[in-house]
Design a protein around this motif. Structure first.
Motif, short mmCIF file in Angstrom:
data_model
loop_
_atom_site.label_atom_id
_atom_site.label_comp_id
_atom_site.label_asym_id
_atom_site.label_seq_id
_atom_site.Cartn_x
_atom_site.Cartn_y
_atom_site.Cartn_z
N ASP A 1 0.91 -1.31 0.11
CA ASP A 1 0.00 0.11 -0.03
C ASP A 1 0.89 1.19 0.04
OD1 ASP A 1 -2.31 -1.55 -0.07
OD2 ASP A 1 -2.68 -1.57 2.25
N SER A 2 2.12 1.15 0.50
CA SER A 2 3.22 2.51 0.29
C SER A 2 3.47 2.77 -1.08
CB SER A 2 4.21 2.11 1.33
OG SER A 2 5.00 0.99 0.86
N GLN A 3 3.08 2.07 -1.92
CA GLN A 3 3.62 2.31 -3.37
C GLN A 3 2.74 3.36 -3.82
OE1 GLN A 3 6.38 1.39 -5.38
NE2 GLN A 3 5.19 2.82 -6.50
N GLY A 4 3.21 4.25 -4.15
CA GLY A 4 2.36 5.32 -5.04
C GLY A 4 1.79 4.82 -6.64
N PRO A 5 1.25 5.61 -7.35
CA PRO A 5 0.80 5.01 -8.71
C PRO A 5 1.86 4.83 -9.70
CG PRO A 5 0.43 7.40 -8.48
CD PRO A 5 0.79 7.08 -7.12
N ARG A 6 1.96 3.81 -10.31
CA ARG A 6 2.79 3.67 -11.54
C ARG A 6 2.13 3.74 -12.86
NH1 ARG A 6 7.07 -1.15 -9.64
NH2 ARG A 6 7.69 -0.19 -7.63
N VAL A 7 2.55 5.08 -13.28
CA VAL A 7 1.62 5.28 -14.65
C VAL A 7 2.56 4.94 -15.68
CG1 VAL A 7 0.58 7.05 -15.60
CG2 VAL A 7 0.89 7.17 -13.23
N ILE A 8 1.99 4.34 -16.71
CA ILE A 8 2.72 4.43 -18.09
C ILE A 8 1.66 4.94 -19.04
CG2 ILE A 8 1.61 1.86 -18.57
CD1 ILE A 8 4.57 1.10 -19.60
N VAL A 9 2.30 5.75 -19.97
CA VAL A 9 1.75 6.62 -20.93
C VAL A 9 2.15 5.84 -22.27
CG1 VAL A 9 1.54 8.83 -22.21
CG2 VAL A 9 1.92 8.59 -19.65
N VAL A 10 1.11 5.24 -23.02
CA VAL A 10 1.11 4.58 -24.19
C VAL A 10 0.19 5.39 -25.53
CG1 VAL A 10 1.57 2.61 -23.16
CG2 VAL A 10 -0.77 2.90 -23.99
N GLY A 11 0.59 5.06 -26.66
CA GLY A 11 -0.14 5.65 -27.67
C GLY A 11 0.77 5.55 -29.05
N PRO A 12 0.13 5.72 -30.17
CA PRO A 12 0.80 5.78 -31.42
C PRO A 12 1.78 7.02 -31.48
CG PRO A 12 -1.41 6.36 -32.00
CD PRO A 12 -1.45 6.04 -30.31
N THR A 13 2.87 6.93 -32.50
CA THR A 13 3.76 8.13 -32.46
C THR A 13 3.04 9.48 -32.80
OG1 THR A 13 3.73 7.61 -34.94
CG2 THR A 13 5.69 7.10 -33.61
N ASP A 14 3.67 10.36 -32.32
CA ASP A 14 2.76 11.88 -32.09
C ASP A 14 1.56 12.00 -31.60
OD1 ASP A 14 5.23 13.00 -33.35
OD2 ASP A 14 4.67 12.17 -35.28
#
Ligand code: ATP
Length: 426
Positions: free
Chosen positions: A111-124
């Motif tokens: 529970d002490s781990q904050g959010p691990r966010v990954i940003v994905v999507g096509p180029t540009d």
């Protein structure tokens, strides 16, 4: 510096942005005259002229209204009143809640781990920009989120061909980027993962494991979490690599920019994992598409910036050493065993992490090499790098090699990694 055009005043209404592409022939000055405004999550100081280099593309966004003054030429500048910023800041608010919950939990529990966010999507699709905003907004509120950049083509921590991570302690400067104390960098040596997919995965794993170790002793970093930027390759093996990154970094939030299909595919896969949220976000109309040539040029600039600084403020050193002073290795590629040693009909498989010592010859000219922290050759693949050198001359007769390094003196390690990352100094 020459500022060509006349001064232009722009009044921005609330939740609007001024989108700018600085002209290629000169810098642009800009200042906030009144109100409040930010560039990709970092607030502009009032009334101070800021200088933006030629070709830079950015937006000045205001939540409550602002007046901006611009001095210099632009390729384009226009005001947009439709932006996805409200949805982006809502994501930030949710992440903020999770960070606070993590901070309030007992140390070293899950529970002490904050959010691990990954940003994905096509180029540009605006991945790097959204990553930047989320990091800057978090840093503004006193967190120290870790920025992980897995984009070996257009990364923003260090030179191309690398994956890297660094804590972000202050909102990111719109021009200078992140002040780098000691980024954690793994050198892959190529600008596309298809050159050696397995090696790319191995390095992603090494980076994740090292961060995991760092987090375990640091409650503040743990609660702040991470924001991971990825490549725009989302089809086939590129998609597999995204899944690999989500798993390896134990991402808890996947932000999908501008692609319905990718979002539903990821939702289908991560549903089984239970605690991963997949959130679809709109791509900003301001994101500027870059063609192959522009990307190539941007890579060259990044390498140049590494050695010379953004404004030529660094002075790299040229060193001449003997061939025998350097131990250069290539990772992967070569066949593991000769055909004759294999059972009949079997194809020799290339080992993705096999080390091959490199004979120094003129093929190394104009290549950028990573300086490994490894103490022994068998540690090279799993070691991060201290920095980079650039080969500027090879004298076969005198057996001397000339290279450019960020500073004078002996290299911080004796093992060097070479891939196919080239640069021609201009
Ligand atoms: P890549 O394909 O390299 O992964 P990306 O998806 O990370 O690209 P960005 O680098 O975030 O995309 O954006 C592409 C370009 O558009 C950048 O130069 C960025 O500064 C610019 N840009 C992004 N958002 C805006 C905006 N709202 N207004 C003006 N320019 C913008």
């Amino acid at each position: 510096m020459a500022y060509g055009g006349s001064i232009k005043k722009v009044k921005l209404d609330k939740e609007c942005e001024l989108r700018v592409e600085v002209a290629l022939d000169g810098p642009l000055r800009l200042r906030l005259l009144s109100g409040t405004a930010e560039i990709f999550g970092t607030e502009l100081p009032p009334e101070i002229w800021l200088s933006f280099p030629p070709g830079l593309k950015f937006a000045v966004f205001t939540w409550y209204g602002a007046t901006i003054e611009m001095d210099g030429n632009t390729e384009t500048d226009y005001t947009a009143d439709e932006t996805p910023m409200v949805s982006y800041v809502n994501v930030h608010a949710v992440l903020e809640g999770r960070r606070n919950r993590a901070k309030a939990s007992a140390t070293d529990t899950d529970d002490s781990q904050g959010p691990r966010v990954i940003v994905v999507g096509p180029t540009d699709s605006g991945k790097s920009t959204l990553t930047r905003m989320l990091l800057s907004w978090a840093a503004k509120q006193g967190w120290k989120p870790t920025f992980v950049d897995l984009d070996i083509g257009q990364g923003s921590i260090t030179i191309p061909g690398s994956i890297a991570a660094t804590p972000v302690e202050l909102p990111i400067d719109p021009v200078e980027g992140i002040p780098l104390e000691m980024p954690l960098v793994y050198f892959y040596g190529h600008i596309t993962p298809s050159a050696n997919i397995e090696l790319y995965k191995v390095l992603v794993k090494e980076l994740a494991q090292t961060l995991e170790r760092q987090f375990s002793g640091n409650a503040e970093s743990r609660a702040s979490g991470m924001v991971i930027n990825t490549m725009g390759w989302i089809e086939g093996a590129g998609y597999e690599l995204l899944l690999h990154a989500i798993d390896t970094f134990k991402a808890t939030v996947v932000l999908v920019l501008g692609q319905e299909k990718l979002c539903s595919m990821l939702r289908g896969v991560v549903k089984s994992k239970g605690n991963v949220d997949v959130v679809k976000l709109q791509k900003s109309g301001g994101v500027v598409s870059r063609n192959v040539k522009v990307r190539q040029k941007a890579r060259g600039f990044r390498i140049r910036e590494y050695f010379y600084g953004l404004t030529n403020d660094l002075s790299p050193h040229s060193n001449i050493v003997n061939f025998t002073d350097l131990s250069i290795f290539r990772v992967g590629g070569g066949p593991q065993a000769p055909r004759s040693a294999l059972p009949i009909g079997a194809e020799p498989a290339s080992d993705p992490t096999r080390l091959t010592p490199v004979t120094i010859n003129r093929d190394l000219l104009h290549l950028v090499l990573g300086v490994s922290y490894a103490k022994e050759p068998d540690e090279i693949v799993s070691s991060n790098v201290a920095g980079f050198i650039y080969i500027t001359d090879i004298d076969i007769q005198r057996r001397k090699i000339t290279y450019l390094a960020p500073c004078a003196g002996e290299l911080p390690g004796k093992f060097l990694i070479v891939g196919n990352l080239t640069w021609v100094e201009t």
